[in-house]
Design an enzyme around this catalytic site. Structure first.
Site, PDB file in Angstrom:
ATOM      1  N   HIS A 196       0.828  -1.205   0.000  1.00 41.05           N
ATOM      2  CA  HIS A 196       0.000   0.000   0.000  1.00 41.05           C
ATOM      3  C   HIS A 196       0.871   1.267   0.000  1.00 41.05           C
ATOM      4  O   HIS A 196       0.700   2.160  -0.834  1.00 41.05           O
ATOM      5  CB  HIS A 196      -0.906  -0.025   1.234  1.00 41.05           C
ATOM      6  CG  HIS A 196      -1.764   1.178   1.380  1.00 41.05           C
ATOM      7  ND1 HIS A 196      -3.023   1.262   0.845  1.00 41.05           N
ATOM      8  CD2 HIS A 196      -1.552   2.360   2.013  1.00 41.05           C
ATOM      9  CE1 HIS A 196      -3.542   2.434   1.140  1.00 41.05           C
ATOM     10  NE2 HIS A 196      -2.666   3.127   1.852  1.00 41.05           N
ATOM     11  N   GLU A 197       1.812   1.326   0.923  1.00 41.53           N
ATOM     12  CA  GLU A 197       2.669   2.510   1.033  1.00 41.53           C
ATOM     13  C   GLU A 197       3.607   2.636  -0.165  1.00 41.53           C
ATOM     14  O   GLU A 197       3.945   3.745  -0.576  1.00 41.53           O
ATOM     15  CB  GLU A 197       3.462   2.478   2.341  1.00 41.53           C
ATOM     16  CG  GLU A 197       2.603   2.525   3.593  1.00 41.53           C
ATOM     17  CD  GLU A 197       1.683   3.733   3.665  1.00 41.53           C
ATOM     18  OE1 GLU A 197       2.000   4.791   3.087  1.00 41.53           O
ATOM     19  OE2 GLU A 197       0.624   3.617   4.313  1.00 41.53           O
TER      20      GLU A 197
ATOM     21  N   HIS B  89       1.865   4.722  -2.823  1.00 44.86           N
ATOM     22  CA  HIS B  89       1.986   6.173  -2.604  1.00 44.86           C
ATOM     23  C   HIS B  89       3.392   6.647  -2.982  1.00 44.86           C
ATOM     24  O   HIS B  89       3.556   7.661  -3.658  1.00 44.86           O
ATOM     25  CB  HIS B  89       1.742   6.526  -1.129  1.00 44.86           C
ATOM     26  CG  HIS B  89       0.369   6.230  -0.631  1.00 44.86           C
ATOM     27  ND1 HIS B  89      -0.774   6.723  -1.219  1.00 44.86           N
ATOM     28  CD2 HIS B  89      -0.044   5.490   0.432  1.00 44.86           C
ATOM     29  CE1 HIS B  89      -1.822   6.308  -0.543  1.00 44.86           C
ATOM     30  NE2 HIS B  89      -1.406   5.544   0.457  1.00 44.86           N
TER      31      HIS B  89
END
Length: 111
Positions: free
Chosen positions: A19-20, A23
Site C-alpha cells: 500500500h505505502e 503512494h
C-alpha cells in the site's frame, strides 16, 4: 495461537508495505520529494537515509507511512518562501489530479 498472531502480523506488514509503496512510487513519478518511507509506526528502530529519503523500520508493527514534502501544515510557512523550482517537489503545489493519484495509489496497489 501465537503462530496465528505472527502470521497475521506478517500478512498485515506485506499489505501495508505494498500500500505505502503505491503512494511512494506515484509521488516519485510526479516529482514529489518523499521525506520518509516507514514500515510500522514510530518510534524508529532503524533508519537509513538514501538521497533525500529516510527508509525506516519502526517499533509498532501495525501500519506504515510515507511522509511527503509539503504534506504537513507545519511546513506552510516554509512553503511561502520556497522558490518556484522547489515548489514542484511539494505535495500541495501539485495539481488536484496528481494529488488524487498519489493518495489513491495505495488502495490501487492493494488490488
Amino acid at each position: 495461537m501465537l503462530l496465528t498472531a505472527i502470521i497475521f502480523f506478517i500478512i498485515l506488514s506485506i499489505l501495508v508495505l505494498i500500500h505505502e509503496l503505491g503512494h511512494f512510487l506515484v509521488a516519485r513519478f510526479f516529482g514529489v520529494d518523499v521525506e520518509e518511507f516507514g514500515l510500522g509506526l514510530p518510534p524508529r528502530i532503524f533508519g537509513k537515509k538514501v538521497k533525500s529519503t529516510i527508509y525506516s523500520l519502526n517499533w509498532l508493527p501495525i501500519g506504515g507511512f510515507v511522509r511527503l514534502a509539503g504534506e504537513d501544515d507545519e511546513e506552510e510557512s516554509k512553503q511561502k518562501t520556497v522558490s518556484r523550482e522547489q515548489r514542484k517537489k511539494y505535495f500541495w503545489f501539485r495539481s488536484k489530479k496528481e494529488r488524487a493519484a498519489i493518495l489513491s495509489a495505495g488502495v490501487i496497489m492493494n488490488f
